[in-house]
Design an enzyme around this catalytic site. Structure first.
Site, PDB file in Angstrom:
ATOM      1  N   HIS A 121      -7.082  -5.696   2.173  1.00  0.00           N
ATOM      2  CA  HIS A 121      -5.920  -5.184   2.902  1.00  0.00           C
ATOM      3  C   HIS A 121      -5.391  -6.281   3.813  1.00  0.00           C
ATOM      4  O   HIS A 121      -6.169  -6.938   4.508  1.00  0.00           O
ATOM      5  CB  HIS A 121      -6.312  -3.997   3.785  1.00  0.00           C
ATOM      6  CG  HIS A 121      -6.829  -2.799   3.055  1.00  0.00           C
ATOM      7  ND1 HIS A 121      -6.065  -1.670   2.820  1.00  0.00           N
ATOM      8  CD2 HIS A 121      -8.041  -2.530   2.509  1.00  0.00           C
ATOM      9  CE1 HIS A 121      -6.783  -0.763   2.180  1.00  0.00           C
ATOM     10  NE2 HIS A 121      -7.989  -1.259   1.981  1.00  0.00           N
ATOM     11  N   ASP A 153       0.845  -1.184   0.000  1.00  0.00           N
ATOM     12  CA  ASP A 153       0.000   0.000   0.000  1.00  0.00           C
ATOM     13  C   ASP A 153       0.889   1.246   0.000  1.00  0.00           C
ATOM     14  O   ASP A 153       1.883   1.319   0.723  1.00  0.00           O
ATOM     15  CB  ASP A 153      -0.916   0.007   1.224  1.00  0.00           C
ATOM     16  CG  ASP A 153      -2.044   1.013   1.088  1.00  0.00           C
ATOM     17  OD1 ASP A 153      -3.205   0.577   0.957  1.00  0.00           O
ATOM     18  OD2 ASP A 153      -1.768   2.230   1.105  1.00  0.00           O
ATOM     19  N   ILE A 154       0.527   2.220  -0.816  1.00  0.00           N
ATOM     20  CA  ILE A 154       1.354   3.418  -0.967  1.00  0.00           C
ATOM     21  C   ILE A 154       1.353   4.282   0.300  1.00  0.00           C
ATOM     22  O   ILE A 154       2.270   5.082   0.524  1.00  0.00           O
ATOM     23  CB  ILE A 154       0.859   4.239  -2.196  1.00  0.00           C
ATOM     24  CG1 ILE A 154       1.956   5.138  -2.730  1.00  0.00           C
ATOM     25  CG2 ILE A 154      -0.398   5.025  -1.869  1.00  0.00           C
ATOM     26  CD1 ILE A 154       1.645   5.754  -4.083  1.00  0.00           C
ATOM     27  N   HIS A 201     -10.387  -5.054  -3.346  1.00  0.00           N
ATOM     28  CA  HIS A 201      -9.044  -5.259  -2.790  1.00  0.00           C
ATOM     29  C   HIS A 201      -9.153  -5.657  -1.330  1.00  0.00           C
ATOM     30  O   HIS A 201     -10.015  -5.173  -0.603  1.00  0.00           O
ATOM     31  CB  HIS A 201      -8.180  -3.997  -2.938  1.00  0.00           C
ATOM     32  CG  HIS A 201      -8.821  -2.747  -2.458  1.00  0.00           C
ATOM     33  ND1 HIS A 201      -9.736  -2.045  -3.213  1.00  0.00           N
ATOM     34  CD2 HIS A 201      -8.699  -2.066  -1.300  1.00  0.00           C
ATOM     35  CE1 HIS A 201     -10.134  -0.990  -2.539  1.00  0.00           C
ATOM     36  NE2 HIS A 201      -9.523  -0.984  -1.363  1.00  0.00           N
TER      37      HIS A 201
HETATM   38  P1  5GP Z   1      -9.700   1.601   0.320  1.00  0.00           P
HETATM   39  O1  5GP Z   1      -9.872   2.765   1.226  1.00  0.00           O
HETATM   40  O2  5GP Z   1     -10.338   1.810  -1.037  1.00  0.00           O
HETATM   41  O3  5GP Z   1     -10.122   0.308   0.960  1.00  0.00           O
HETATM   42  O4  5GP Z   1      -8.144   1.431   0.110  1.00  0.00           O
HETATM   43  C1  5GP Z   1      -7.450   1.852  -1.009  1.00  0.00           C
HETATM   44  C2  5GP Z   1      -5.990   1.749  -0.667  1.00  0.00           C
HETATM   45  O5  5GP Z   1      -5.241   1.922  -1.853  1.00  0.00           O
HETATM   46  C3  5GP Z   1      -5.513   2.838   0.303  1.00  0.00           C
HETATM   47  O6  5GP Z   1      -4.976   2.229   1.474  1.00  0.00           O
HETATM   48  C4  5GP Z   1      -4.460   3.609  -0.492  1.00  0.00           C
HETATM   49  O7  5GP Z   1      -3.355   4.010   0.300  1.00  0.00           O
HETATM   50  C5  5GP Z   1      -4.073   2.623  -1.571  1.00  0.00           C
HETATM   51  N1  5GP Z   1      -3.661   3.248  -2.815  1.00  0.00           N
HETATM   52  C6  5GP Z   1      -4.315   4.216  -3.493  1.00  0.00           C
HETATM   53  N2  5GP Z   1      -3.646   4.541  -4.625  1.00  0.00           N
HETATM   54  C7  5GP Z   1      -2.544   3.742  -4.653  1.00  0.00           C
HETATM   55  C8  5GP Z   1      -1.474   3.593  -5.589  1.00  0.00           C
HETATM   56  O8  5GP Z   1      -1.377   4.277  -6.611  1.00  0.00           O
HETATM   57  N3  5GP Z   1      -0.530   2.668  -5.299  1.00  0.00           N
HETATM   58  C9  5GP Z   1      -0.597   1.887  -4.172  1.00  0.00           C
HETATM   59  N4  5GP Z   1       0.388   1.018  -3.990  1.00  0.00           N
HETATM   60  N5  5GP Z   1      -1.600   1.993  -3.283  1.00  0.00           N
HETATM   61  C10 5GP Z   1      -2.565   2.912  -3.508  1.00  0.00           C
END
Ligand code: 5GP
Ligand code: ZN
Length: 117
Positions: free
Chosen positions: A105, A33-34, A103
């Site tokens: 985590h 995760d970034i 996705h």
């Molecule tokens: P959500 O909140 O949708 O469950 O999580 C999305 C996750 O994707 C977040 O933790 C965010 O940091 C990660 N994320 C968003 N854009 C990128 C990216 O371009 N690269 C990576 N490696 N992670 C990303």
């Protein structure tokens, strides 16, 4: 489902956006995760552009199970299987889902308390 040209995770799958990939096979990829919320924070995603759990049918059972198995194996690889880890699958606005490409985590590497994502 075909890649969505506006989807950031489809771009990661296709290598158009760089990411630290830790695992890949024909159905899923996993990458760091970034913006990590824990010492270990990986995302396991389908290669195909799947958006939400809602609307999936039984043909996706194997994929969802595979995502969980891959996450468990990555926990072993990262050495956090004994200390513990958390799998999070955010769905929709109230859960804070930011990327509409399914996705999972994988969080761990220290006490998680109330850490979400
Ligand atoms: P959500 O909140 O949708 O469950 O999580 C999305 C996750 O994707 C977040 O933790 C965010 O940091 C990660 N994320 C968003 N854009 C990128 C990216 O371009 N690269 C990576 N490696 N992670 C990303
Ligand atoms: Zn996508």
């Amino acid at each position: 489902m075909a890649p969505d040209p506006d989807c950031i995770f489809c771009k990661i799958v296709q290598g158009e956006i760089p990411s630290a990939v830790v695992y890949t096979d024909d159905r899923v990829i996993a990458f760091e995760d970034i913006s990590p919320s824990a010492p270990v924070h990986l995302l396991v995603i389908p290669v195909d552009h799947v958006t939400f759990l809602t609307g999936l049918d039984e043909s996706s059972e194997a994929l969802i199970g595979h995502m969980a198995l891959v996450a468990g194996n990555l926990a072993i690889e990262k050495g956090i299987d004994d200390s513990g880890y958390r799998l999070v699958l955010n769905q929709g606005p109230d859960a804070g889902q930011m990327v509409d490409h399914l996705h999972m985590h994988l969080l761990g590497g220290g006490p998680l308390g109330g850490v979400a994502t």
